[in-house]
Design a protein around this motif. Structure first.
Motif, PDB file in Angstrom:
ATOM      1  N   VAL A 314      34.304  34.380  36.473  1.00 24.18           N
ATOM      2  CA  VAL A 314      35.004  35.673  36.649  1.00 24.18           C
ATOM      3  C   VAL A 314      34.225  36.833  36.023  1.00 24.18           C
ATOM      4  O   VAL A 314      34.297  37.972  36.510  1.00 24.18           O
ATOM      5  N   GLU A 315      33.430  36.535  34.989  1.00 24.91           N
ATOM      6  CA  GLU A 315      32.627  37.616  34.384  1.00 24.91           C
ATOM      7  C   GLU A 315      31.458  38.027  35.272  1.00 24.91           C
ATOM      8  O   GLU A 315      31.028  39.177  35.244  1.00 24.91           O
ATOM      9  N   LYS A 316      30.937  37.060  36.048  1.00 25.29           N
ATOM     10  CA  LYS A 316      29.763  37.363  36.887  1.00 25.29           C
ATOM     11  C   LYS A 316      30.112  38.077  38.190  1.00 25.29           C
ATOM     12  O   LYS A 316      29.255  38.663  38.839  1.00 25.29           O
ATOM     13  N   LEU A 317      31.379  37.969  38.611  1.00 29.00           N
ATOM     14  CA  LEU A 317      31.754  38.587  39.887  1.00 29.00           C
ATOM     15  C   LEU A 317      31.541  40.102  39.842  1.00 29.00           C
ATOM     16  O   LEU A 317      31.804  40.745  38.816  1.00 29.00           O
ATOM     17  N   LYS A 318      31.010  40.651  40.948  1.00 27.11           N
ATOM     18  CA  LYS A 318      30.735  42.097  40.979  1.00 27.11           C
ATOM     19  C   LYS A 318      31.587  42.829  42.011  1.00 27.11           C
ATOM     20  O   LYS A 318      32.069  43.923  41.768  1.00 27.11           O
ATOM     21  N   VAL A 319      31.756  42.245  43.205  1.00 30.01           N
ATOM     22  CA  VAL A 319      32.597  42.890  44.225  1.00 30.01           C
ATOM     23  C   VAL A 319      34.066  42.627  43.890  1.00 30.01           C
ATOM     24  O   VAL A 319      34.915  43.511  43.980  1.00 30.01           O
ATOM     25  N   PHE A 320      34.366  41.403  43.460  1.00 30.82           N
ATOM     26  CA  PHE A 320      35.701  41.093  42.954  1.00 30.82           C
ATOM     27  C   PHE A 320      35.804  41.713  41.555  1.00 30.82           C
ATOM     28  O   PHE A 320      34.906  41.521  40.729  1.00 30.82           O
ATOM     29  N   LEU A 322      37.618  41.731  37.933  1.00 31.12           N
ATOM     30  CA  LEU A 322      38.462  40.902  37.069  1.00 31.12           C
ATOM     31  C   LEU A 322      39.619  41.776  36.600  1.00 31.12           C
ATOM     32  O   LEU A 322      39.427  42.727  35.838  1.00 31.12           O
ATOM     33  N   ALA A 323      40.803  41.491  37.106  1.00 29.00           N
ATOM     34  CA  ALA A 323      41.959  42.331  36.768  1.00 29.00           C
ATOM     35  C   ALA A 323      43.249  41.609  37.100  1.00 29.00           C
ATOM     36  O   ALA A 323      43.284  40.720  37.951  1.00 29.00           O
ATOM     37  N   GLU A 324      44.324  42.020  36.415  1.00 23.51           N
ATOM     38  CA  GLU A 324      45.667  41.569  36.757  1.00 23.51           C
ATOM     39  C   GLU A 324      46.010  42.154  38.122  1.00 23.51           C
ATOM     40  O   GLU A 324      45.342  43.061  38.596  1.00 23.51           O
ATOM     41  N   SER A 325      47.099  41.679  38.675  1.00 31.11           N
ATOM     42  CA  SER A 325      47.655  42.202  39.926  1.00 31.11           C
ATOM     43  C   SER A 325      46.969  41.625  41.165  1.00 31.11           C
ATOM     44  O   SER A 325      46.057  40.767  41.055  1.00 31.11           O
ATOM     45  N   LEU A 326      47.420  42.037  42.320  1.00 30.99           N
ATOM     46  CA  LEU A 326      46.991  41.464  43.592  1.00 30.99           C
ATOM     47  C   LEU A 326      47.471  42.356  44.723  1.00 30.99           C
ATOM     48  O   LEU A 326      48.225  43.296  44.503  1.00 30.99           O
ATOM     49  N   GLY A 327      47.005  42.049  45.917  1.00 34.04           N
ATOM     50  CA  GLY A 327      47.569  42.685  47.108  1.00 34.04           C
ATOM     51  C   GLY A 327      46.987  44.041  47.467  1.00 34.04           C
ATOM     52  O   GLY A 327      47.463  44.675  48.400  1.00 34.04           O
ATOM     53  N   GLY A 328      45.959  44.494  46.737  1.00 27.81           N
ATOM     54  CA  GLY A 328      45.339  45.769  47.089  1.00 27.81           C
ATOM     55  C   GLY A 328      44.223  45.563  48.102  1.00 27.81           C
ATOM     56  O   GLY A 328      43.821  44.434  48.393  1.00 27.81           O
ATOM     57  N   VAL A 329      43.705  46.669  48.636  1.00 22.81           N
ATOM     58  CA  VAL A 329      42.611  46.572  49.607  1.00 22.81           C
ATOM     59  C   VAL A 329      41.350  45.989  48.976  1.00 22.81           C
ATOM     60  O   VAL A 329      40.523  45.385  49.656  1.00 22.81           O
ATOM     61  N   GLU A 330      41.212  46.143  47.652  1.00 25.31           N
ATOM     62  CA  GLU A 330      40.016  45.631  46.980  1.00 25.31           C
ATOM     63  C   GLU A 330      40.260  44.215  46.460  1.00 25.31           C
ATOM     64  O   GLU A 330      41.367  43.876  46.068  1.00 25.31           O
ATOM     65  N   SER A 331      39.226  43.398  46.451  1.00 30.54           N
ATOM     66  CA  SER A 331      39.368  42.022  45.983  1.00 30.54           C
ATOM     67  C   SER A 331      39.437  41.979  44.460  1.00 30.54           C
ATOM     68  O   SER A 331      38.692  42.677  43.771  1.00 30.54           O
ATOM     69  N   LEU A 332      40.356  41.138  43.974  1.00 29.19           N
ATOM     70  CA  LEU A 332      40.501  40.954  42.530  1.00 29.19           C
ATOM     71  C   LEU A 332      40.406  39.468  42.210  1.00 29.19           C
ATOM     72  O   LEU A 332      40.758  38.621  43.024  1.00 29.19           O
ATOM     73  N   ALA A 333      39.912  39.178  40.997  1.00 23.21           N
ATOM     74  CA  ALA A 333      39.932  37.804  40.502  1.00 23.21           C
ATOM     75  C   ALA A 333      40.707  37.810  39.195  1.00 23.21           C
ATOM     76  O   ALA A 333      40.672  38.792  38.446  1.00 23.21           O
TER      77      ALA A 333
END
Ligand SMILES: *Cc1c(COP(=O)(O)O)cnc(C)c1O
Length: 380
Positions: A314-320, A322-333
């Protein structure tokens, strides 16, 4: 009217009689002038009702095939309003892998008010019957569950609820009415964290309830007004705007979600992927029956199943992000064990599969190639 039209027009006739603006005005006002005491045009005070919130509430009722929508200051405030239908001594049956905030509200606040919660596995709906007694008032279901993506048969649970004259509430945050319409399947109350897919742009915190029964609508409206956890007109406008694109966002969330689930399951460094679209998902057939597609939420565990690997990914992800929540247009992990589900004791959490190495993805609507490339570099 079809769903994809309801998201845009449902309940939205004549929202601005003054100038005919196509979008409803943001009525940024707490109160309304009266010509004589009680002489008003339907609104007296914005806790009790606000025209922009009312436009949103009509939209919510329309997309969930209910008759009444109620908007709240957050998803938790919406759940809180449902629990206020209960009295000390009443009992609730719910799922054992609930959203952490729901678990906290049930066990840390409402248990102290004398309400008893039975948190049980509902993958087999008949289990519920073992916990029903004459004090049972409410069955609270989340499906797909967060973050284990278990699927609960809403129709089967609703048959049990009806047989025992118990209310059935469904947290429809993950599926949204694009994928699943609980009222059509027999639920009495649909709940949303509108913060997630309904708002869809990670720019607002809001909750919602939809019902089809006048008695329940009246009781919940009384609670909404009496307790006062309402949302403001600006946020109502944002969620109403979000709902207009719900169907096309969901279509892309589903496409990207399916592609990523299939990519992860073939990856040599991945141990397990939780996504209801897989034919070997334990309740795949129920998902297929009650949902129109499988959504953009995926959880997975890397091989070796250790905390450090999950954190490193999760620390290495760049487009995703790292955050709480979900369901937005942007990808989250997310890392449920330390983030969304940290309020659930470790032993309880791990019983349901929320191990320290679990990663949850909210797959956004970016280009799929960029998302897969990002996972590829992070998993290594
Ligand atoms: C986020 C969430 C909630 C709580 O909603 P808030 O808007 O954060 O108060 C409830 N249920 C589910 C499934 C959620 O994801």
């Amino acid at each position: 009217m079809k769903f994809n039209t309801k998201t845009i027009h449902g309940g939205q006739h004549n929202t601005d009689p003054a100038y005919g603006s196509v979008m409803p005005p943001i009525y940024q006002t707490s109160t309304y002038a009266q010509s004589t005491p009680g002489g008003h045009k339907g609104f007296e005070y914005s806790r009790s009702g606000n025209p922009t919130r009312a436009a949103l509430e009509r939209s919510l009722a329309s997309i969930e095939n209910g008759t009444h929508g109620l908007a709240f200051g957050s998803g938790m405030a919406a759940i809180d309003a449902v629990l206020k239908l209960l009295k000390p001594g009443d009992e609730v049956i719910s799922t054992n892998d609930l959203y952490g905030g729901s678990y906290r509200l049930f066990t840390k606040i409402y248990e102290d008010f004398g309400i008893q919660f039975h948190l049980v596995g509902m993958e087999n709906a008949s289990t519920i019957e073992n916990f029903v007694n004459d004090r049972t008032k409410l069955i609270w279901v989340e499906t797909p569950t967060n973050p284990m993506m278990n699927i609960i048969d809403i129709k089967a649970v609703s048959a049990i609820a009806k047989k025992h004259h118990v209310w059935l509430a469904v947290d429809n945050t993950f599926a949204t009415p694009y994928l699943q319409r609980p009222i059509d399947l027999g639920a009495d109350i649909v709940m949303h964290s509108a913060t997630k897919y309904l708002g869809g742009h990670s720019d607002v915190v809001m909750g919602a309830l939809v019902v089809k029964d006048d008695f329940l609508a009246k009781k919940l409206y009384f609670i909404q007004n009496a307790s006062g956890a309402v949302c403001g007109p600006q946020d109502s406008f944002l969620v109403l705007r979000g709902i207009k694109t719900l169907h096309i966002r969901m279509q892309r969330h589903c496409e990207n979600g399916a592609a990523i689930a299939k990519y992860l399951v073939k990856h040599p460094k991945i141990e397990k992927v939780y996504w209801p679209g897989f034919e070997n998902h334990p309740n795949h057939l129920i998902a297929k029956e009650q949902m129109d597609n499988y959504g953009g939420m995926i959880s997975f565990v890397a091989k070796g199943n250790n905390y450090e690997d999950a954190v490193s990914i999760v620390e290495k992800l760049k487009v995703f992000t790292l955050a709480e929540s979900l369901g937005g247009v942007e990808s989250l992990a997310g890392h449920p064990a330390s983030m969304t589900h940290a309020s659930i004791p470790k032993v309880e959490r791990e019983k349901t599969g929320v191990v320290d190495s679990l990663i949850r993805l909210s797959v956004g609507i970016e280009h799929i190639d960029d998302l897969i490339e990002d996972l590829e570099q992070a998993i290594g």
